[in-house]
Design a protein around this motif. Structure first.
Motif, PDB file in Angstrom:
ATOM      1  N   PRO A 105      34.874 -12.069   4.479  1.00 20.29           N
ATOM      2  CA  PRO A 105      34.342 -10.918   5.211  1.00 20.29           C
ATOM      3  C   PRO A 105      32.826 -10.812   5.209  1.00 20.29           C
ATOM      4  O   PRO A 105      32.227 -10.432   6.223  1.00 20.29           O
ATOM      5  CB  PRO A 105      34.990  -9.724   4.491  1.00 20.29           C
ATOM      6  CG  PRO A 105      36.291 -10.264   3.996  1.00 20.29           C
ATOM      7  CD  PRO A 105      35.986 -11.675   3.576  1.00 20.29           C
ATOM      8  N   LEU A 106      32.187 -11.161   4.106  1.00 20.24           N
ATOM      9  CA  LEU A 106      30.726 -11.020   4.060  1.00 20.24           C
ATOM     10  C   LEU A 106      30.030 -11.867   5.117  1.00 20.24           C
ATOM     11  O   LEU A 106      28.941 -11.536   5.588  1.00 20.24           O
ATOM     12  CB  LEU A 106      30.183 -11.312   2.663  1.00 20.24           C
ATOM     13  CG  LEU A 106      30.377 -12.676   1.981  1.00 20.24           C
ATOM     14  CD1 LEU A 106      29.449 -13.735   2.535  1.00 20.24           C
ATOM     15  CD2 LEU A 106      30.165 -12.538   0.497  1.00 20.24           C
ATOM     16  N   GLU A 107      30.660 -12.973   5.531  1.00 22.04           N
ATOM     17  CA  GLU A 107      30.041 -13.826   6.550  1.00 22.04           C
ATOM     18  C   GLU A 107      30.050 -13.181   7.934  1.00 22.04           C
ATOM     19  O   GLU A 107      29.309 -13.611   8.813  1.00 22.04           O
ATOM     20  CB  GLU A 107      30.738 -15.181   6.592  1.00 22.04           C
ATOM     21  CG  GLU A 107      30.517 -16.005   5.337  1.00 22.04           C
ATOM     22  CD  GLU A 107      30.981 -17.440   5.462  1.00 22.04           C
ATOM     23  OE1 GLU A 107      30.430 -18.298   4.750  1.00 22.04           O
ATOM     24  OE2 GLU A 107      31.907 -17.704   6.262  1.00 22.04           O
ATOM     25  N   SER A 108      30.868 -12.145   8.141  1.00 21.90           N
ATOM     26  CA  SER A 108      30.865 -11.438   9.424  1.00 21.90           C
ATOM     27  C   SER A 108      29.539 -10.726   9.665  1.00 21.90           C
ATOM     28  O   SER A 108      29.189 -10.416  10.813  1.00 21.90           O
ATOM     29  CB  SER A 108      32.007 -10.423   9.475  1.00 21.90           C
ATOM     30  OG  SER A 108      31.755  -9.324   8.595  1.00 21.90           O
ATOM     31  N   LEU A 125      29.706 -20.953  -0.086  1.00 20.60           N
ATOM     32  CA  LEU A 125      30.649 -19.876  -0.348  1.00 20.60           C
ATOM     33  C   LEU A 125      31.602 -20.259  -1.470  1.00 20.60           C
ATOM     34  O   LEU A 125      32.158 -21.353  -1.479  1.00 20.60           O
ATOM     35  CB  LEU A 125      31.447 -19.577   0.927  1.00 20.60           C
ATOM     36  CG  LEU A 125      32.464 -18.446   0.836  1.00 20.60           C
ATOM     37  CD1 LEU A 125      31.768 -17.100   0.698  1.00 20.60           C
ATOM     38  CD2 LEU A 125      33.376 -18.456   2.059  1.00 20.60           C
ATOM     39  N   GLY A 126      31.782 -19.356  -2.411  1.00 20.60           N
ATOM     40  CA  GLY A 126      32.705 -19.572  -3.518  1.00 20.60           C
ATOM     41  C   GLY A 126      32.078 -20.198  -4.745  1.00 20.60           C
ATOM     42  O   GLY A 126      32.677 -20.200  -5.816  1.00 20.60           O
ATOM     43  N   ALA A 127      30.842 -20.726  -4.616  1.00 17.17           N
ATOM     44  CA  ALA A 127      30.188 -21.365  -5.757  1.00 17.17           C
ATOM     45  C   ALA A 127      29.515 -20.320  -6.635  1.00 17.17           C
ATOM     46  O   ALA A 127      28.996 -19.323  -6.144  1.00 17.17           O
ATOM     47  CB  ALA A 127      29.156 -22.377  -5.283  1.00 17.17           C
ATOM     48  N   THR A 128      29.525 -20.541  -7.923  1.00 18.46           N
ATOM     49  CA  THR A 128      28.836 -19.678  -8.872  1.00 18.46           C
ATOM     50  C   THR A 128      28.004 -20.529  -9.824  1.00 18.46           C
ATOM     51  O   THR A 128      28.210 -21.732  -9.943  1.00 18.46           O
ATOM     52  CB  THR A 128      29.831 -18.832  -9.695  1.00 18.46           C
ATOM     53  OG1 THR A 128      30.739 -19.712 -10.385  1.00 18.46           O
ATOM     54  CG2 THR A 128      30.640 -17.907  -8.799  1.00 18.46           C
ATOM     55  N   GLY A 129      27.041 -19.894 -10.501  1.00 14.54           N
ATOM     56  CA  GLY A 129      26.231 -20.605 -11.478  1.00 14.54           C
ATOM     57  C   GLY A 129      25.100 -21.403 -10.877  1.00 14.54           C
ATOM     58  O   GLY A 129      24.544 -22.275 -11.546  1.00 14.54           O
ATOM     59  N   GLY A 153      25.223 -11.448  -2.186  1.00  9.20           N
ATOM     60  CA  GLY A 153      26.532 -12.077  -2.061  1.00  9.20           C
ATOM     61  C   GLY A 153      27.083 -12.612  -3.363  1.00  9.20           C
ATOM     62  O   GLY A 153      28.297 -12.800  -3.497  1.00  9.20           O
ATOM     63  N   GLY A 154      26.228 -12.852  -4.328  1.00  4.54           N
ATOM     64  CA  GLY A 154      26.710 -13.328  -5.624  1.00  4.54           C
ATOM     65  C   GLY A 154      27.525 -12.302  -6.373  1.00  4.54           C
ATOM     66  O   GLY A 154      28.240 -12.637  -7.320  1.00  4.54           O
ATOM     67  N   ASP A 155      27.444 -11.035  -5.957  1.00  2.00           N
ATOM     68  CA  ASP A 155      28.218  -9.974  -6.602  1.00  2.00           C
ATOM     69  C   ASP A 155      29.605  -9.805  -5.998  1.00  2.00           C
ATOM     70  O   ASP A 155      30.390  -8.986  -6.490  1.00  2.00           O
ATOM     71  CB  ASP A 155      27.469  -8.639  -6.501  1.00  2.00           C
ATOM     72  CG  ASP A 155      26.323  -8.533  -7.502  1.00  2.00           C
ATOM     73  OD1 ASP A 155      26.380  -9.218  -8.542  1.00  2.00           O
ATOM     74  OD2 ASP A 155      25.384  -7.767  -7.249  1.00  2.00           O
ATOM     75  N   ASP A 156      29.909 -10.537  -4.919  1.00  2.00           N
ATOM     76  CA  ASP A 156      31.238 -10.420  -4.329  1.00  2.00           C
ATOM     77  C   ASP A 156      32.278 -10.920  -5.337  1.00  2.00           C
ATOM     78  O   ASP A 156      32.209 -12.061  -5.779  1.00  2.00           O
ATOM     79  CB  ASP A 156      31.319 -11.248  -3.038  1.00  2.00           C
ATOM     80  CG  ASP A 156      32.590 -10.988  -2.253  1.00  2.00           C
ATOM     81  OD1 ASP A 156      33.686 -11.280  -2.771  1.00  2.00           O
ATOM     82  OD2 ASP A 156      32.499 -10.489  -1.120  1.00  2.00           O
ATOM     83  N   PRO A 157      33.244 -10.072  -5.717  1.00  2.00           N
ATOM     84  CA  PRO A 157      34.176 -10.460  -6.773  1.00  2.00           C
ATOM     85  C   PRO A 157      35.220 -11.483  -6.341  1.00  2.00           C
ATOM     86  O   PRO A 157      35.855 -12.115  -7.181  1.00  2.00           O
ATOM     87  CB  PRO A 157      34.848  -9.125  -7.141  1.00  2.00           C
ATOM     88  CG  PRO A 157      34.781  -8.322  -5.882  1.00  2.00           C
ATOM     89  CD  PRO A 157      33.476  -8.704  -5.226  1.00  2.00           C
ATOM     90  N   VAL A 158      35.415 -11.661  -5.035  1.00  2.00           N
ATOM     91  CA  VAL A 158      36.458 -12.558  -4.534  1.00  2.00           C
ATOM     92  C   VAL A 158      35.862 -13.876  -4.053  1.00  2.00           C
ATOM     93  O   VAL A 158      36.286 -14.960  -4.469  1.00  2.00           O
ATOM     94  CB  VAL A 158      37.256 -11.885  -3.397  1.00  2.00           C
ATOM     95  CG1 VAL A 158      38.332 -12.840  -2.869  1.00  2.00           C
ATOM     96  CG2 VAL A 158      37.883 -10.588  -3.887  1.00  2.00           C
ATOM     97  N   THR A 159      34.893 -13.788  -3.150  1.00  2.00           N
ATOM     98  CA  THR A 159      34.266 -14.997  -2.603  1.00  2.00           C
ATOM     99  C   THR A 159      32.746 -14.861  -2.689  1.00  2.00           C
ATOM    100  O   THR A 159      32.090 -14.482  -1.714  1.00  2.00           O
ATOM    101  CB  THR A 159      34.689 -15.227  -1.141  1.00  2.00           C
ATOM    102  OG1 THR A 159      34.568 -13.995  -0.413  1.00  2.00           O
ATOM    103  CG2 THR A 159      36.107 -15.753  -1.050  1.00  2.00           C
ATOM    104  N   PRO A 160      32.175 -15.125  -3.840  1.00  2.49           N
ATOM    105  CA  PRO A 160      30.714 -15.000  -3.992  1.00  2.49           C
ATOM    106  C   PRO A 160      29.974 -16.031  -3.147  1.00  2.49           C
ATOM    107  O   PRO A 160      30.496 -17.116  -2.859  1.00  2.49           O
ATOM    108  CB  PRO A 160      30.492 -15.250  -5.483  1.00  2.49           C
ATOM    109  CG  PRO A 160      31.665 -16.071  -5.905  1.00  2.49           C
ATOM    110  CD  PRO A 160      32.820 -15.597  -5.072  1.00  2.49           C
ATOM    111  N   LYS A 161      28.759 -15.670  -2.768  1.00  3.25           N
ATOM    112  CA  LYS A 161      27.880 -16.581  -2.043  1.00  3.25           C
ATOM    113  C   LYS A 161      26.466 -16.263  -2.494  1.00  3.25           C
ATOM    114  O   LYS A 161      25.870 -15.271  -2.063  1.00  3.25           O
ATOM    115  CB  LYS A 161      28.046 -16.398  -0.534  1.00  3.25           C
ATOM    116  CG  LYS A 161      27.372 -17.480   0.305  1.00  3.25           C
ATOM    117  CD  LYS A 161      27.755 -17.342   1.774  1.00  3.25           C
ATOM    118  CE  LYS A 161      27.155 -18.473   2.608  1.00  3.25           C
ATOM    119  NZ  LYS A 161      27.562 -18.380   4.037  1.00  3.25           N
ATOM    120  N   GLU A 162      25.908 -17.096  -3.360  1.00  5.96           N
ATOM    121  CA  GLU A 162      24.699 -16.737  -4.094  1.00  5.96           C
ATOM    122  C   GLU A 162      23.419 -16.775  -3.267  1.00  5.96           C
ATOM    123  O   GLU A 162      22.402 -16.238  -3.702  1.00  5.96           O
ATOM    124  CB  GLU A 162      24.575 -17.615  -5.342  1.00  5.96           C
ATOM    125  CG  GLU A 162      25.685 -17.331  -6.352  1.00  5.96           C
ATOM    126  CD  GLU A 162      25.515 -18.070  -7.663  1.00  5.96           C
ATOM    127  OE1 GLU A 162      25.973 -17.550  -8.695  1.00  5.96           O
ATOM    128  OE2 GLU A 162      24.921 -19.183  -7.649  1.00  5.96           O
TER     129      GLU A 162
END
Length: 209
Positions: A105-108, A125-129, A153-162
């Motif tokens: 959703p954030l990419e919308s 999308l989905g990567a952390t660290g 976006g890094g705070d998104d709990p489902v699909t983070p995007k830093e």
């Protein structure tokens, strides 16, 4: 009380930084869907008009976003990111798009011109660290600068995007925050205790939502 400067902060988190730089990517991050709503996930209307190309100060990078206050706020994020976290060059910013295919959703929010993705290949999308602790501290200070109108976006709990930053405010709140930025002047020291406290308070607030 002594102030905690950049060097002192880095010394305190150095050990942690060694293990944070290696990211992980969930397998589901590549799935895509078509965004069919009239508004993007942050509530702003999807549009093709009013979009403008903005050059990031001090760099060769450009971003395509909604003009006016939105461009001022996202431009501030990109400028400080460039100077304080990682240099930005041509092609390093994903902005407005008319492609309704999204993987989260954030990419919308790119559809409404109210979001940018900095270094999208480095921060998929989905990567952390992907960021060190001192870089996240700077990032939190940038968000505080924007008066809680920008979400990371890094705070998104489902699909983070830093590398993702999006508007999280009404037009009136965005306008007020943009005026505050215009009066702010030079880049501050994000490790001054008063600024760190403000940034951490905003982090707690945004992560609860």
């Amino acid at each position: 009380m002594a102030q905690l400067g950049r060097r002192g902060f880095l010394a305190g988190v150095g050990a942690a930084a060694l293990v944070v730089g290696v990211g992980t990517v969930p397998a589901a991050a590549g799935a895509t869907d078509r965004w069919g709503a009239r508004n993007s996930a942050n509530g702003w209307p999807i549009r093709s008009k009013g979009i403008t190309e903005v050059r990031v100060e001090g760099s060769a990078a450009v971003m395509t976003v909604l003009g006016g206050d939105v461009a001022a706020l996202l431009g501030h994020v990109a400028r400080r990111f460039h100077y304080e976290i990682a240099e930005l060059g041509p092609g390093d910013i994903q902005g407005h798009t008319a492609d309704r295919r999204v993987a989260a959703p954030l990419e919308s929010n790119y559809l409404s011109g109210t979001a940018i993705a900095l270094l999208p290949t480095r921060f998929p999308l989905g990567a952390t660290g992907g960021l060190f602790p001192h870089e996240i501290a700077v990032l939190r200070d940038i968000l505080a600068d924007c008066s809680a109108t920008i979400r990371w976006g890094g705070d998104d709990p489902v699909t983070p995007k830093e590398g993702h930053f999006e508007l999280d405010a009404t037009p009136a709140a965005a306008a007020k925050a943009a005026r505050t930025l215009a009066a702010a002047g030079a880049i501050p020291d994000p490790f001054v205790p008063t600024r760190r406290s403000r940034a951490l308070a905003l982090e707690r607030h945004q992560r609860r939502r």
